[in-house]
Motif scaffolding. Structure first.
Motif, short mmCIF file in Angstrom:
data_model
loop_
_atom_site.label_atom_id
_atom_site.label_comp_id
_atom_site.label_asym_id
_atom_site.label_seq_id
_atom_site.Cartn_x
_atom_site.Cartn_y
_atom_site.Cartn_z
N LEU A 224 43.06 32.62 48.36
CA LEU A 224 43.68 32.99 49.62
C LEU A 224 42.84 33.99 50.40
CD1 LEU A 224 47.41 33.42 48.44
CD2 LEU A 224 46.35 31.42 49.53
N CYS A 225 42.25 34.98 49.72
CA CYS A 225 41.48 36.00 50.41
C CYS A 225 40.53 36.66 49.43
CB CYS A 225 42.41 37.05 51.05
SG CYS A 225 43.65 37.71 49.91
N THR B 84 46.81 35.53 41.26
CA THR B 84 45.76 35.95 40.33
C THR B 84 44.74 36.77 41.10
OG1 THR B 84 46.04 33.95 39.01
CG2 THR B 84 44.01 35.19 38.71
N VAL B 85 44.54 38.00 40.65
CA VAL B 85 43.55 38.89 41.26
C VAL B 85 42.39 39.01 40.27
CG1 VAL B 85 43.08 41.18 42.17
CG2 VAL B 85 45.31 40.12 42.57
N ASN C 70 40.66 40.50 35.20
CA ASN C 70 41.52 39.36 35.53
C ASN C 70 42.97 39.82 35.41
OD1 ASN C 70 42.43 36.83 36.14
ND2 ASN C 70 42.07 35.97 34.12
N CYS C 71 43.71 39.79 36.54
CA CYS C 71 45.10 40.23 36.57
C CYS C 71 45.98 39.07 37.03
CB CYS C 71 45.28 41.42 37.52
SG CYS C 71 44.43 42.92 36.98
N ASN C 72 46.92 38.68 36.18
CA ASN C 72 47.90 37.65 36.52
C ASN C 72 49.20 38.35 36.93
OD1 ASN C 72 46.21 35.40 35.81
ND2 ASN C 72 46.60 35.85 33.66
N THR D 56 38.91 38.79 44.47
CA THR D 56 39.58 37.66 45.11
C THR D 56 41.04 37.61 44.68
OG1 THR D 56 38.99 36.14 43.32
CG2 THR D 56 37.45 36.30 45.18
N ALA D 57 41.87 37.04 45.53
CA ALA D 57 43.27 36.78 45.22
C ALA D 57 43.54 35.30 45.48
CB ALA D 57 44.21 37.64 46.07
#
Length: 243
Positions: free
Chosen positions: A144-145, A192-193, A216-218, A136-137
């Motif tokens: 969002l998506c 955030t992905v 978790n990627c910020n 997710t993003a």
């Protein structure tokens, strides 16, 4: 002296004097029959206690569970000492916006991203199976998506570069929409992905049970313009493995 015989008058139907006297004496004597002897009741046979059987079953089950835990712990310790496992790493290389439309009337965002990820396996004796998953993003906590992580196998000391396609349609409240426009104008858009991926570890010929990997990627990008490759200003990723 002459003996005189006394004559006792008798009425018809009356019993003789001896019998009459005997009856009178019998009526005067109390008739008491001894009480019959009642034997003492036998004690009931001892009953087998059911809870003793249950206790034995529970003790045996607990012992088996303890032995299994000890065996699993010993096996895990041996595998750790032999293979020295290390956590894989994830990194977002590129983020491309293929669609980003904002309906100002309904405050609805329709968007689509392509996320290029680098996954590195530093282990020389361990392979990793990725059994799909979800990515997710989101912007400031608003999704969002989303999309699916591909199913793949990563061998020993190898690096894979999967591309993940995300798409979605989200209705924003006025505060989030205003904040998104301000961040776009400033050129600093926080994203955030997150990825939640089922993983199976392979030790040599042994394939372990399924675990969950959480990435978790910020990120901070310059904008969200459609059909452009975004410039990533900040990139901070972490990965955890949940057994």
């Amino acid at each position: 002296m002459a003996d005189y015989h006394r004559i006792h008058p008798m009425t018809v139907g009356s019993p003789p004097p001896d019998q009459a006297m005997g009856k009178k004496d019998q009526l005067q004597l109390p008739v008491t029959a001894p009480a019959p002897y009642a034997p003492a009741p036998l004690p009931p046979p001892p009953r087998r206690k059911r809870h003793s059987r249950c206790c034995r079953c529970m003790c045996c089950t607990l012992l088996v569970v303890i032995l299994l835990v000890v065996a699993l712990g010993a096996t895990a310790g041996i595998l750790y000492l032999v293979f020295r496992p290390k956590i894989p790493s994830f990194h977002v290389d590129r983020l491309t916006v293929t669609r980003f439309d904002v309906n100002t009337t309904s405050m609805t965002v329709t968007d689509a991203f392509d996320v290029d990820v680098t996954a590195d396996n530093p282990n020389r004796r361990i392979g990793i199976y990725y059994d799909g998953g979800e990515v997710t993003a989101s912007f400031n906590g608003t999704e969002l998506c989303r999309g699916a992580f591909p199913t793949l196998y990563q061998g020993h000391r190898t690096t894979v570069h999967p591309r993940i396609s995300l798409a979605g349609e989200t209705r924003l409240d006025s505060a989030v929409a205003k904040q998104l426009m301000q961040q776009q104008q400033a050129g600093f858009v926080p994203l955030t992905v997150r990825a939640r991926v089922p993983i199976r570890i392979k030790f040599g010929a042994i394939k372990l049970w399924k675990m969950t990997g959480k990435a978790n990627c910020n990120l901070v990008v310059d904008s969200l313009q459609a059909r452009t490759q975004l410039r990533i200003r900040s990139n901070n990723c972490s990965f955890k493995l949940k057994i």
